[in-house]
Design an enzyme around this catalytic site. Structure first.
Site, PDB file in Angstrom:
ATOM      1  N   GLU A  89      27.124  28.615  18.338  1.00 58.13           N
ATOM      2  CA  GLU A  89      26.171  27.834  17.556  1.00 58.13           C
ATOM      3  C   GLU A  89      26.873  26.764  16.721  1.00 58.13           C
ATOM      4  OE1 GLU A  89      24.724  32.210  17.368  1.00 58.13           O
ATOM      5  OE2 GLU A  89      26.582  31.105  17.726  1.00 58.13           O
ATOM      6  N   CYS A 114      24.896  35.745  14.666  1.00 63.91           N
ATOM      7  CA  CYS A 114      25.468  36.769  13.792  1.00 63.91           C
ATOM      8  C   CYS A 114      25.082  36.512  12.338  1.00 63.91           C
ATOM      9  CB  CYS A 114      26.985  36.825  13.948  1.00 63.91           C
ATOM     10  SG  CYS A 114      27.843  35.325  13.413  1.00 63.91           S
ATOM     11  N   ALA A 193      40.441  48.988  47.307  1.00 60.48           N
ATOM     12  CA  ALA A 193      40.368  48.328  48.610  1.00 60.48           C
ATOM     13  C   ALA A 193      40.471  49.397  49.687  1.00 60.48           C
ATOM     14  CB  ALA A 193      41.494  47.314  48.764  1.00 60.48           C
ATOM     15  N   SER A 207      60.631  56.573  52.768  1.00 52.09           N
ATOM     16  CA  SER A 207      61.190  55.259  53.098  1.00 52.09           C
ATOM     17  C   SER A 207      60.347  54.108  52.573  1.00 52.09           C
ATOM     18  CB  SER A 207      61.349  55.124  54.615  1.00 52.09           C
ATOM     19  OG  SER A 207      60.081  55.240  55.252  1.00 52.09           O
ATOM     20  N   TRP A 214      49.147  46.462  51.721  1.00 50.32           N
ATOM     21  CA  TRP A 214      48.069  45.531  51.425  1.00 50.32           C
ATOM     22  C   TRP A 214      46.950  45.636  52.459  1.00 50.32           C
ATOM     23  CZ3 TRP A 214      48.140  43.895  46.752  1.00 50.32           C
ATOM     24  CH2 TRP A 214      49.347  43.631  46.093  1.00 50.32           C
ATOM     25  N   ARG A 228      40.840  41.549  36.370  1.00 49.51           N
ATOM     26  CA  ARG A 228      41.742  42.088  35.349  1.00 49.51           C
ATOM     27  C   ARG A 228      41.614  41.309  34.041  1.00 49.51           C
ATOM     28  NH1 ARG A 228      47.569  43.217  38.429  1.00 49.51           N
ATOM     29  NH2 ARG A 228      46.842  44.957  39.757  1.00 49.51           N
ATOM     30  N   GLU A 325      41.869  51.079  38.674  1.00 48.09           N
ATOM     31  CA  GLU A 325      42.357  50.504  39.936  1.00 48.09           C
ATOM     32  C   GLU A 325      42.918  51.530  40.913  1.00 48.09           C
ATOM     33  OE1 GLU A 325      44.803  47.146  40.239  1.00 48.09           O
ATOM     34  OE2 GLU A 325      43.386  45.780  39.313  1.00 48.09           O
TER      35      GLU A 325
END
Length: 382
Positions: A89, A114, A193, A207, A214, A228, A325
């Site tokens: 404002e 406010c 994912a 290993s 990915w 994030r 995550e």
């Protein structure tokens, strides 16, 4: 023939509304009322567009945009840009070149102004001081320091107030802020994912213990960094630290780093992982100690109330949102407890054929969108 012309330049779509009342001087004419409602909503959409510009920089404050209109023309705009700086404002008022017009202007804002002193003076006082006679509000402020007091103050000082214009859209934009103040806990977003055959990770071997498998494209990684930057904290389990050695920071977009949190019940993590070696703060949830050692804060929890302890710690520290995550076990624990508000599932165009199965949410998607070669499924826990 008397005509009332309401012209609005809708800056979102650059279109004009032209409504003509040709018969009556009364504002009660149906077509005129519809025109006013449409104008209010269009201007509130502009407030929301402005507000969203602060999505990575204003927390723990809400995202707020403001528009000032004089004789159906926008004469000032502003938004809250950075936490601790002037509010929307005030910025809109300061952008008005001829301040004398304010005494006959209308201020639009997506959140109740406010009424308390924080890092800046109350916006309500500024509105009254400049003599703005009308204020149109999108939604009330759930913060107990405001919670209707801003609107009450304006009305006591002879400011005409319309409240609730596009209320649902306004609350949706600041859903993290509303959850925090209404439910006294952070807004929890799950993110993972998975491959098109339903795996979150390959079977790990010694290993490749610190390599990332990915699943999604580079463009989707950028989006994840954006997410994030829009959360106050980020959390992963011990296995994710060991397997991926993530930094959990914002690097691919502009924005602040979230507070990093990991779960290490028995304090088994070695100190050679990135989250321990860099200079950024880290919180370690564990079953052993409450302590602070340099940049690391250890927060103790009972094995049966980890999520309750986490929520309490975040609320006490004014941390309004957290991005979970991984890994699969950690995400599953939040799903099992029902302690989540939103989930973003990234489907990459890959197959692992075997490995660690991805978590499952037993509810219908809120939305499904294509993001380049990937797909993003959004769930809401309403």
């Amino acid at each position: 023939m008397q005509k009332y012309i309401f012209i609005l330049k809708h800056t979102l779509s650059i279109k004009y509304f032209l409504i003509i009342n040709s018969k009556s001087n009364s504002i009660n004419n149906t077509s005129t009322i519809l025109a006013i409602v449409e104008n209010h909503e269009s201007l509130m959409l502009r407030c929301l567009e402005l507000a969203s510009k602060g999505k990575s920089s204003v927390s723990p404050n809400p995202m707020v945009g403001a528009v000032i209109v004089y004789e159906n023309k926008i004469i000032g705009e502003g938004f809250h840009q950075v936490f601790g700086s002037s509010h929307a404002e005030v910025n809109a008022i300061q952008n008005v070149k001829d301040k004398s017009l304010l005494k006959n202007a209308t201020l639009y804002v997506n959140l109740e102004p406010c009424s308390h002193h924080g890092k800046t003076p109350p916006c309500c006082n500024t509105i009254v001081e400049y003599g703005i006679p009308r204020v149109v509000v999108g939604a009330g402020d759930p913060n107990e320091k405001v919670n209707g007091r801003g609107i009450e103050y304006l009305k006591r000082n002879n400011v005409s107030v319309i409240n609730g214009v596009l209320k649902e859209k306004c609350e949706e934009l600041n859903r993290k802020f509303y959850t925090f103040h209404k439910h006294k806990r952070p807004y929890v977003t799950l993110k993972w994912a998975e491959t098109i055959d339903g795996y979150i990770d390959k079977n790990r071997k010694s290993s490749n213990i610190k390599e990332v498998n990915w699943i999604t494209t580079e463009n989707t990684k950028i989006l994840v960094h954006q997410w994030r930057s829009e959360h106050d904290a980020i959390l992963v389990g011990r296995k994710t630290i060991e397997n991926d050695n993530p930094s959990l920071t914002v690097r691919l977009v502009n924005g602040s780093n979230p507070l990093r949190i990991t779960i290490d019940p028995h304090l088994k993590l070695k100190k050679d992982y990135t989250v321990f070696k860099d200079k950024l703060p880290l919180v370690v949830l564990n079953e052993k100690i409450n302590d602070s050692k340099g940049k690391i804060k250890y927060v103790k929890f009972d094995k049966y109330n980890m999520i309750t302890t986490l929520n309490g710690f975040l609320y006490q520290n004014n941390i309004q949102s957290i991005l979970i995550e991984g890994g699969a076990k950690t995400i599953d624990s939040f799903i099992k407890e029902g302690n989540w508000d939103e989930a973003n599932v990234l489907i990459g165009n890959k197959k692992f054929n075997e490995g660690k199965l991805a978590p499952k949410i037993n509810t219908s998607p809120f939305s499904i969108i294509k993001h380049g070669e990937d797909k993003i499924i959004n769930f809401r826990n309403d």
